[in-house]
Scaffold this motif. Structure first.
Motif, PDB file in Angstrom:
ATOM      1  N   PRO A 171     -10.591   6.306  -0.491  1.00  6.92           N
ATOM      2  CA  PRO A 171      -9.136   6.144  -0.646  1.00  6.92           C
ATOM      3  C   PRO A 171      -8.683   4.758  -0.196  1.00  6.92           C
ATOM      4  O   PRO A 171      -8.261   4.555   0.941  1.00  6.92           O
ATOM      5  CB  PRO A 171      -8.568   7.247   0.251  1.00  6.92           C
ATOM      6  CG  PRO A 171      -9.588   7.407   1.330  1.00  6.92           C
ATOM      7  CD  PRO A 171     -10.926   7.160   0.675  1.00  6.92           C
TER       8      PRO A 171
ATOM      9  N   ARG B 135     -10.988   8.041   5.153  1.00  5.90           N
ATOM     10  CA  ARG B 135     -10.304   9.293   4.820  1.00  5.90           C
ATOM     11  C   ARG B 135      -9.319   9.689   5.914  1.00  5.90           C
ATOM     12  O   ARG B 135      -8.244  10.227   5.640  1.00  5.90           O
ATOM     13  CB  ARG B 135     -11.335  10.389   4.573  1.00  5.90           C
ATOM     14  CG  ARG B 135     -12.245  10.069   3.392  1.00  5.90           C
ATOM     15  CD  ARG B 135     -13.183  11.219   3.038  1.00  5.90           C
ATOM     16  NE  ARG B 135     -14.047  10.827   1.935  1.00  5.90           N
ATOM     17  CZ  ARG B 135     -15.307  10.446   2.050  1.00  5.90           C
ATOM     18  NH1 ARG B 135     -15.874  10.431   3.267  1.00  5.90           N
ATOM     19  NH2 ARG B 135     -16.025  10.105   1.009  1.00  5.90           N
TER      20      ARG B 135
ATOM     21  N   MET C  43      -9.942  12.397  -5.376  1.00  2.00           N
ATOM     22  CA  MET C  43      -8.858  12.070  -4.448  1.00  2.00           C
ATOM     23  C   MET C  43      -8.024  10.942  -5.025  1.00  2.00           C
ATOM     24  O   MET C  43      -8.542   9.919  -5.448  1.00  2.00           O
ATOM     25  CB  MET C  43      -9.432  11.633  -3.094  1.00  2.00           C
ATOM     26  CG  MET C  43      -8.369  11.261  -2.062  1.00  2.00           C
ATOM     27  SD  MET C  43      -9.110  10.702  -0.516  1.00  2.00           S
ATOM     28  CE  MET C  43      -9.881  12.213   0.028  1.00  2.00           C
ATOM     29  N   LYS C  44      -6.726  11.093  -5.070  1.00  2.00           N
ATOM     30  CA  LYS C  44      -5.855  10.039  -5.578  1.00  2.00           C
ATOM     31  C   LYS C  44      -5.727   8.924  -4.555  1.00  2.00           C
ATOM     32  O   LYS C  44      -5.792   9.139  -3.355  1.00  2.00           O
ATOM     33  CB  LYS C  44      -4.459  10.592  -5.888  1.00  2.00           C
ATOM     34  CG  LYS C  44      -4.421  11.508  -7.096  1.00  2.00           C
ATOM     35  CD  LYS C  44      -3.001  11.904  -7.397  1.00  2.00           C
ATOM     36  CE  LYS C  44      -2.932  12.780  -8.642  1.00  2.00           C
ATOM     37  NZ  LYS C  44      -1.542  13.180  -8.946  1.00  2.00           N
ATOM     38  N   ARG C  45      -5.525   7.716  -5.049  1.00  2.00           N
ATOM     39  CA  ARG C  45      -5.322   6.581  -4.174  1.00  2.00           C
ATOM     40  C   ARG C  45      -3.871   6.177  -4.229  1.00  2.00           C
ATOM     41  O   ARG C  45      -3.286   6.122  -5.300  1.00  2.00           O
ATOM     42  CB  ARG C  45      -6.217   5.422  -4.602  1.00  2.00           C
ATOM     43  CG  ARG C  45      -7.666   5.708  -4.269  1.00  2.00           C
ATOM     44  CD  ARG C  45      -8.555   5.140  -5.342  1.00  2.00           C
ATOM     45  NE  ARG C  45      -9.941   5.420  -5.003  1.00  2.00           N
ATOM     46  CZ  ARG C  45     -10.584   6.473  -5.477  1.00  2.00           C
ATOM     47  NH1 ARG C  45      -9.990   7.325  -6.275  1.00  2.00           N
ATOM     48  NH2 ARG C  45     -11.841   6.680  -5.156  1.00  2.00           N
ATOM     49  N   ARG C  46      -3.322   5.849  -3.082  1.00  2.00           N
ATOM     50  CA  ARG C  46      -1.904   5.516  -3.036  1.00  2.00           C
ATOM     51  C   ARG C  46      -1.701   4.014  -3.059  1.00  2.00           C
ATOM     52  O   ARG C  46      -2.072   3.334  -2.131  1.00  2.00           O
ATOM     53  CB  ARG C  46      -1.272   6.115  -1.780  1.00  2.00           C
ATOM     54  CG  ARG C  46      -1.286   7.617  -1.798  1.00  2.00           C
ATOM     55  CD  ARG C  46      -0.857   8.167  -0.480  1.00  2.00           C
ATOM     56  NE  ARG C  46      -1.808   7.771   0.547  1.00  2.00           N
ATOM     57  CZ  ARG C  46      -1.624   8.032   1.834  1.00  2.00           C
ATOM     58  NH1 ARG C  46      -0.543   8.640   2.232  1.00  2.00           N
ATOM     59  NH2 ARG C  46      -2.519   7.674   2.721  1.00  2.00           N
TER      60      ARG C  46
ATOM     61  N   PRO D 298      -6.752   0.791  -6.874  1.00  2.00           N
ATOM     62  CA  PRO D 298      -6.244  -0.044  -5.781  1.00  2.00           C
ATOM     63  C   PRO D 298      -5.607  -1.329  -6.283  1.00  2.00           C
ATOM     64  O   PRO D 298      -5.951  -1.845  -7.344  1.00  2.00           O
ATOM     65  CB  PRO D 298      -7.510  -0.347  -4.966  1.00  2.00           C
ATOM     66  CG  PRO D 298      -8.609  -0.273  -5.952  1.00  2.00           C
ATOM     67  CD  PRO D 298      -8.221   0.800  -6.925  1.00  2.00           C
TER      68      PRO D 298
ATOM     69  N   MET E 218       2.140   7.029  -5.907  1.00  2.00           N
ATOM     70  CA  MET E 218       0.706   6.843  -6.016  1.00  2.00           C
ATOM     71  C   MET E 218       0.319   6.269  -7.378  1.00  2.00           C
ATOM     72  O   MET E 218       0.968   6.485  -8.375  1.00  2.00           O
ATOM     73  CB  MET E 218      -0.014   8.190  -5.870  1.00  2.00           C
ATOM     74  CG  MET E 218       0.081   8.812  -4.511  1.00  2.00           C
ATOM     75  SD  MET E 218      -0.886  10.328  -4.484  1.00  2.00           S
ATOM     76  CE  MET E 218      -0.501  10.921  -2.847  1.00  2.00           C
TER      77      MET E 218
ATOM     78  N   SER F 255      -3.613   5.302  -9.615  1.00  2.00           N
ATOM     79  CA  SER F 255      -5.000   5.738  -9.655  1.00  2.00           C
ATOM     80  C   SER F 255      -5.997   4.641  -9.339  1.00  2.00           C
ATOM     81  O   SER F 255      -7.196   4.878  -9.388  1.00  2.00           O
ATOM     82  CB  SER F 255      -5.314   6.306 -11.044  1.00  2.00           C
ATOM     83  OG  SER F 255      -5.108   5.307 -12.030  1.00  2.00           O
TER      84      SER F 255
ATOM     85  N   TYR G 150      -6.239   7.642   5.425  1.00  2.00           N
ATOM     86  CA  TYR G 150      -5.502   8.209   4.286  1.00  2.00           C
ATOM     87  C   TYR G 150      -4.734   9.456   4.710  1.00  2.00           C
ATOM     88  O   TYR G 150      -3.537   9.610   4.408  1.00  2.00           O
ATOM     89  CB  TYR G 150      -6.492   8.537   3.175  1.00  2.00           C
ATOM     90  CG  TYR G 150      -5.907   9.270   1.996  1.00  2.00           C
ATOM     91  CD1 TYR G 150      -5.366   8.574   0.927  1.00  2.00           C
ATOM     92  CD2 TYR G 150      -5.907  10.653   1.951  1.00  2.00           C
ATOM     93  CE1 TYR G 150      -4.834   9.239  -0.160  1.00  2.00           C
ATOM     94  CE2 TYR G 150      -5.376  11.333   0.863  1.00  2.00           C
ATOM     95  CZ  TYR G 150      -4.845  10.616  -0.185  1.00  2.00           C
ATOM     96  OH  TYR G 150      -4.305  11.291  -1.253  1.00  2.00           O
ATOM     97  N   GLU G 151      -5.401  10.351   5.423  1.00  2.00           N
ATOM     98  CA  GLU G 151      -4.768  11.598   5.855  1.00  2.00           C
ATOM     99  C   GLU G 151      -3.646  11.338   6.865  1.00  2.00           C
ATOM    100  O   GLU G 151      -2.707  12.129   6.974  1.00  2.00           O
ATOM    101  CB  GLU G 151      -5.804  12.545   6.466  1.00  2.00           C
ATOM    102  CG  GLU G 151      -6.848  13.045   5.476  1.00  2.00           C
ATOM    103  CD  GLU G 151      -6.239  13.839   4.333  1.00  2.00           C
ATOM    104  OE1 GLU G 151      -5.175  14.470   4.538  1.00  2.00           O
ATOM    105  OE2 GLU G 151      -6.812  13.832   3.226  1.00  2.00           O
TER     106      GLU G 151
ATOM    107  N   ASP H 224      -6.173   1.557  -0.923  1.00  2.00           N
ATOM    108  CA  ASP H 224      -4.930   1.182  -1.582  1.00  2.00           C
ATOM    109  C   ASP H 224      -4.869  -0.295  -1.947  1.00  2.00           C
ATOM    110  O   ASP H 224      -4.353  -0.666  -2.996  1.00  2.00           O
ATOM    111  CB  ASP H 224      -3.734   1.529  -0.692  1.00  2.00           C
ATOM    112  CG  ASP H 224      -3.572   3.022  -0.482  1.00  2.00           C
ATOM    113  OD1 ASP H 224      -3.702   3.764  -1.468  1.00  2.00           O
ATOM    114  OD2 ASP H 224      -3.327   3.439   0.662  1.00  2.00           O
TER     115      ASP H 224
END
Length: 279
Positions: free
Chosen positions: A259, A223, A1-4, A36, A32, A34, A226-227, A261
């Motif tokens: 996830p 999560r 999962m990518k981190r923003r 934090p 985004m 990769s 994040y969503e 950031d």
């Protein structure tokens, strides 16, 4: 999962977490990344330093790239300064509540660190913003505490720094006031359950907001934030907040698994190294 990570870095910073002068943070609304963003709690690189100190922030800025978390409070005359506690006893050469000291009395105090008194006075918030405005890669996390959001964010807007601050709020009334105070600042809200996300999505409307998720929360909550499109913030801080409860290696492992950031720590240099090894 990518981190923003909502930070625009210079090209070399995308390649190397240890990059400093080539880092250029344009705003908190960028693509985004990769890994934090590390936030230096109380603006220091180590608890042996001086907290909420402009001189310490300058050193931390050079050692970065790091966001810097600072604490805001008001003296008797209404001037906003950097101070974590209600009184000045722990971190300065003075005694008593800050709210009972006027500007002249505050200026006579000197900050303390683990080695004793320093030559530095309590920084005025306006001086910190002046410094940040002259350096386009400075990012601030504002713990406004009892300072009204309007009072904390008006000078931010005046200095055109709205895109480079995150303002922390911890209850709904404070969050609403922060959203209203500055349409461009990133407002962080405390999220302890999924229903909080629904509440703040409604309050924020079409604006992006940040979700501050406590470190020991169910991974599903990270999560869900994040969503929901939130900027996900958490920390490694211990009960006193002055030291971390989580080691840099464990922090890096969490950043790899969740996830996240923005990650707040008292040991940003060690966390930076651990993230570089893992990510």
């Amino acid at each position: 999962m990518k981190r923003r990570i909502f930070i625009v870095y210079g090209l070399s910073a995308l390649m190397d977490l240890s990059c400093t002068s080539s880092v250029l943070a344009q705003s908190l609304t960028a693509p985004m990344m990769s890994h934090p963003l590390i936030c230096a709690h109380r603006g220091w690189t180590s608890p042996s330093g001086t907290e909420n100190s402009l001189a310490e922030m300058r050193r931390t800025h050079k050692a970065g790239p790091f966001m810097m978390e600072i604490d805001l409070a008001k003296d008797k005359t209404g001037q906003i300064v950097l101070l974590h506690d209600l009184d000045v006893d722990r971190t300065t050469t003075g005694h008593g509540p800050l709210a009972e000291l006027n500007q002249k009395a505050v200026q006579k105090l000197r900050l303390r660190n683990s080695s004793g008194p320093t030559g530095e006075h309590i920084p005025a918030y306006s001086d910190v913003l002046d410094w940040a405005a002259r350096r386009p890669d400075v990012l601030l996390m504002l713990d406004i505490k009892d300072v009204p959001p309007t009072d904390a964010l008006k000078p931010v807007r005046h200095q055109s720094l709205s895109g480079r601050v995150v303002v922390l709020t911890f209850h709904e009334k404070q969050a609403r006031e922060a959203f209203e105070a500055d349409p461009n600042a990133l407002v962080s809200v405390l999220v302890t359950k999924p229903d909080d996300l629904a509440t703040y999505r409604k309050i924020s409307g079409t604006r992006r907001f940040a979700a501050y998720v406590p470190q020991n929360s169910d991974p599903a909550l990270f999560r869900a934030a994040y969503e929901a499109g939130a900027v996900v913030i958490t920390d490694l801080l211990g009960p006193t907040a002055i030291v971390d409860a989580v080691s840099p290696d464990e922090g890096a492992q969490r950043a790899k698994a969740l996830p996240i950031d923005i990650l707040v720590t008292n040991t940003p240099l060690q966390l930076q190294s651990a993230l570089r090894k893992r990510l």
